[in-house]
Design an enzyme around this catalytic site. Sequence first.
Site, PDB file in Angstrom:
ATOM      1  N   THR A  61      -9.203 -91.773   3.972  1.00  0.00           N
ATOM      2  CA  THR A  61      -8.924 -92.853   4.939  1.00  0.00           C
ATOM      3  C   THR A  61     -10.006 -92.999   6.015  1.00  0.00           C
ATOM      4  O   THR A  61      -9.824 -93.765   6.962  1.00  0.00           O
ATOM      5  CB  THR A  61      -7.554 -92.637   5.625  1.00  0.00           C
ATOM      6  OG1 THR A  61      -7.522 -91.315   6.173  1.00  0.00           O
ATOM      7  CG2 THR A  61      -6.396 -92.819   4.659  1.00  0.00           C
ATOM      8  N   TYR A 124     -14.160 -98.443   1.487  1.00  0.00           N
ATOM      9  CA  TYR A 124     -12.764 -97.990   1.553  1.00  0.00           C
ATOM     10  C   TYR A 124     -11.851 -99.017   0.878  1.00  0.00           C
ATOM     11  O   TYR A 124     -11.049 -98.678   0.005  1.00  0.00           O
ATOM     12  CB  TYR A 124     -12.359 -97.770   3.016  1.00  0.00           C
ATOM     13  CG  TYR A 124     -10.875 -97.573   3.224  1.00  0.00           C
ATOM     14  CD1 TYR A 124     -10.241 -96.398   2.829  1.00  0.00           C
ATOM     15  CD2 TYR A 124     -10.093 -98.570   3.823  1.00  0.00           C
ATOM     16  CE1 TYR A 124      -8.869 -96.222   3.021  1.00  0.00           C
ATOM     17  CE2 TYR A 124      -8.723 -98.397   4.022  1.00  0.00           C
ATOM     18  CZ  TYR A 124      -8.123 -97.223   3.610  1.00  0.00           C
ATOM     19  OH  TYR A 124      -6.768 -97.060   3.794  1.00  0.00           O
ATOM     20  N   TRP A 149      -2.326-101.195   9.927  1.00  0.00           N
ATOM     21  CA  TRP A 149      -2.230-100.729  11.320  1.00  0.00           C
ATOM     22  C   TRP A 149      -1.158 -99.648  11.451  1.00  0.00           C
ATOM     23  O   TRP A 149      -0.265 -99.711  12.305  1.00  0.00           O
ATOM     24  CB  TRP A 149      -1.936-101.896  12.261  1.00  0.00           C
ATOM     25  CG  TRP A 149      -3.017-102.929  12.365  1.00  0.00           C
ATOM     26  CD1 TRP A 149      -4.024-103.182  11.474  1.00  0.00           C
ATOM     27  CD2 TRP A 149      -3.203-103.880  13.440  1.00  0.00           C
ATOM     28  NE1 TRP A 149      -4.806-104.221  11.920  1.00  0.00           N
ATOM     29  CE2 TRP A 149      -4.326-104.665  13.125  1.00  0.00           C
ATOM     30  CE3 TRP A 149      -2.530-104.144  14.615  1.00  0.00           C
ATOM     31  CZ2 TRP A 149      -4.792-105.691  13.963  1.00  0.00           C
ATOM     32  CZ3 TRP A 149      -2.986-105.166  15.453  1.00  0.00           C
ATOM     33  CH2 TRP A 149      -4.107-105.914  15.133  1.00  0.00           C
TER      34      TRP A 149
HETATM   35  N1  LIG Z   1      -3.682 -95.524   8.582  1.00  0.00           N
HETATM   36  C1  LIG Z   1      -3.639 -96.846   8.404  1.00  0.00           C
HETATM   37  O1  LIG Z   1      -3.793 -97.636   9.346  1.00  0.00           O
HETATM   38  C2  LIG Z   1      -3.327 -97.405   7.031  1.00  0.00           C
HETATM   39  C3  LIG Z   1      -3.255 -98.796   6.892  1.00  0.00           C
HETATM   40  C4  LIG Z   1      -2.943 -99.322   5.640  1.00  0.00           C
HETATM   41  C5  LIG Z   1      -2.738 -98.475   4.565  1.00  0.00           C
HETATM   42  N2  LIG Z   1      -2.856 -97.148   4.712  1.00  0.00           N
HETATM   43  C6  LIG Z   1      -2.651 -96.308   3.522  1.00  0.00           C
HETATM   44  O2  LIG Z   1      -1.453 -95.579   3.714  1.00  0.00           O
HETATM   45  C7  LIG Z   1      -1.553 -94.298   3.081  1.00  0.00           C
HETATM   46  C8  LIG Z   1      -1.215 -93.219   4.081  1.00  0.00           C
HETATM   47  O3  LIG Z   1      -2.093 -93.333   5.188  1.00  0.00           O
HETATM   48  P1  LIG Z   1      -2.004 -92.356   6.439  1.00  0.00           P
HETATM   49  O4  LIG Z   1      -2.284 -93.167   7.646  1.00  0.00           O
HETATM   50  O5  LIG Z   1      -0.787 -91.517   6.340  1.00  0.00           O
HETATM   51  O6  LIG Z   1      -3.287 -91.459   6.134  1.00  0.00           O
HETATM   52  P2  LIG Z   1      -3.742 -90.107   6.831  1.00  0.00           P
HETATM   53  O7  LIG Z   1      -2.898 -89.804   8.020  1.00  0.00           O
HETATM   54  O8  LIG Z   1      -5.225 -90.195   6.983  1.00  0.00           O
HETATM   55  O9  LIG Z   1      -3.374 -89.034   5.723  1.00  0.00           O
HETATM   56  C9  LIG Z   1      -4.057 -88.956   4.537  1.00  0.00           C
HETATM   57  C10 LIG Z   1      -3.740 -87.616   3.929  1.00  0.00           C
HETATM   58  O10 LIG Z   1      -4.512 -87.519   2.728  1.00  0.00           O
HETATM   59  C11 LIG Z   1      -5.006 -86.212   2.652  1.00  0.00           C
HETATM   60  N3  LIG Z   1      -6.216 -86.117   1.859  1.00  0.00           N
HETATM   61  C12 LIG Z   1      -7.413 -86.700   2.079  1.00  0.00           C
HETATM   62  N4  LIG Z   1      -8.290 -86.331   1.131  1.00  0.00           N
HETATM   63  C13 LIG Z   1      -7.626 -85.479   0.310  1.00  0.00           C
HETATM   64  C14 LIG Z   1      -7.981 -84.752  -0.830  1.00  0.00           C
HETATM   65  N5  LIG Z   1      -9.227 -84.759  -1.328  1.00  0.00           N
HETATM   66  N6  LIG Z   1      -7.031 -84.008  -1.435  1.00  0.00           N
HETATM   67  C15 LIG Z   1      -5.779 -83.935  -0.943  1.00  0.00           C
HETATM   68  N7  LIG Z   1      -5.375 -84.598   0.152  1.00  0.00           N
HETATM   69  C16 LIG Z   1      -6.299 -85.352   0.768  1.00  0.00           C
HETATM   70  C17 LIG Z   1      -5.297 -85.809   4.085  1.00  0.00           C
HETATM   71  O11 LIG Z   1      -5.354 -84.423   4.140  1.00  0.00           O
HETATM   72  P3  LIG Z   1      -5.779 -83.615   5.448  1.00  0.00           P
HETATM   73  O12 LIG Z   1      -4.551 -83.661   6.308  1.00  0.00           O
HETATM   74  O13 LIG Z   1      -6.098 -82.271   4.952  1.00  0.00           O
HETATM   75  O14 LIG Z   1      -6.949 -84.358   6.013  1.00  0.00           O
HETATM   76  C18 LIG Z   1      -4.131 -86.422   4.817  1.00  0.00           C
HETATM   77  O15 LIG Z   1      -3.052 -85.514   4.911  1.00  0.00           O
HETATM   78  C19 LIG Z   1      -2.960 -94.229   2.506  1.00  0.00           C
HETATM   79  O16 LIG Z   1      -2.921 -94.612   1.168  1.00  0.00           O
HETATM   80  C20 LIG Z   1      -3.734 -95.269   3.298  1.00  0.00           C
HETATM   81  O17 LIG Z   1      -4.807 -95.798   2.541  1.00  0.00           O
HETATM   82  C21 LIG Z   1      -3.131 -96.589   5.926  1.00  0.00           C
END
Ligand SMILES: NC(=O)c1ccc[n+]([C@@H]2O[C@H](COP(=O)([O-])OP(=O)(O)OC[C@H]3O[C@@H](n4cnc5c(N)ncnc54)[C@H](OP(=O)(O)O)[C@@H]3O)[C@@H](O)[C@H]2O)c1
Length: 301
Positions: A61, A124, A149
């Site tokens: 992310t 991304y 967001w």
């Molecule tokens: N954040 C936003 O604003 C947003 C918006 C739209 C969609 N999304 C989507 O929603 C979903 C969840 O987002 P989120 O905000 O919860 O993301 P996040 O808080 O960044 O969490 C992502 C998780 O993925 C893990 N990760 C990253 N690389 C990895 C790897 N190589 N192997 C195993 N785990 C790994 C991270 O581990 P670590 O804890 O060890 O780093 C983290 O726990 C994602 O698909 C994202 O694309 C997010």
Amino acid sequence: MRILLIGKDGQVGWELQRTLSPLGKLLSLGRQEVDLTELEAVRSCVRLYRPNVIVNSAAYTAVDKAEIEPDKARLVNELAVQVLAEEALKLDAWLVHYSTDYVFDGRKQAAYVESDQALPLSIYGLTKLDGENAIRHSGCKHLILRSSWVYSIHGANFPLAILRRAIEMDQIDVVSDSFGAPTSASLIADITAQMLYRVTWDQLLKESASGIYHLVATGRTSWYEYAKYLVGLAKKKGLPVKVASNKIFPVSADTYKTGAVRPKNSMLDSKKLCSEFGFVLPEWKIDVERFVNELVMPKPL
Ligand SMILES: NC(=O)c1ccc[n+]([C@@H]2O[C@H](COP(=O)([O-])OP(=O)(O)OC[C@H]3O[C@@H](n4cnc5c(N)ncnc54)[C@H](OP(=O)(O)O)[C@@H]3O)[C@@H](O)[C@H]2O)c1
């Protein structure tokens, strides 16, 4: 029902641990247990646990960093997802996956619907779109939930960054020409669990519900209006905010140099989700207020 949750420590993953647990036997894994850059380990993990449902909330992310390490972003956001989809198909399991408004270029005036053409502006966004396509082309039963967001009190996000700056600085600049709907990780996790319950128990929805859904809180705001609302609430609830409300200044996104280009319109239309599943989604301000309440709550220890 055996549920495998991958990405338990992220914003959405943390909340999913809570909402998925009443649905079945839940195995929650973080990066320590399964690293998505190790594709064979990902495959073995699914084969070992043999889940009925795989929920993948892990993702690469780091939007700006992805521009300089596209291969790693692709490994996590596309290739590992493809492995999950292949294994889900073999097990006849559901795969729940999350995607983003960044699959769009943000040039549309209205909110995006699921059938709008995706045209990512960043690595991304492109890798997330490729992940979606890998799932769709695999033939496995899937729910791909696109949101925007996203925030929670656990993790790195816009509202925490704004409140930190509001506490430390006398004035702050915030982008006023990008629009979206802040969506809490808890809302995403609650809806996910309810969708899963429905698709696994409701004969009418089984299989036919497979597809992409937009899932965002209702309403529309800019980063600037969002920041003003947050800071106002934080002040009212007693956080030691330094910045005065007339010292929050609107600026154009073009004044910031970032590694990745972001869509200016992040609005997603959740009508399909609401009409197929009967949900009523809350206005974005409701969960933002809850978020601030949680931040100011006295810590018992
Ligand atoms: N954040 C936003 O604003 C947003 C918006 C739209 C969609 N999304 C989507 O929603 C979903 C969840 O987002 P989120 O905000 O919860 O993301 P996040 O808080 O960044 O969490 C992502 C998780 O993925 C893990 N990760 C990253 N690389 C990895 C790897 N190589 N192997 C195993 N785990 C790994 C991270 O581990 P670590 O804890 O060890 O780093 C983290 O726990 C994602 O698909 C994202 O694309 C997010």
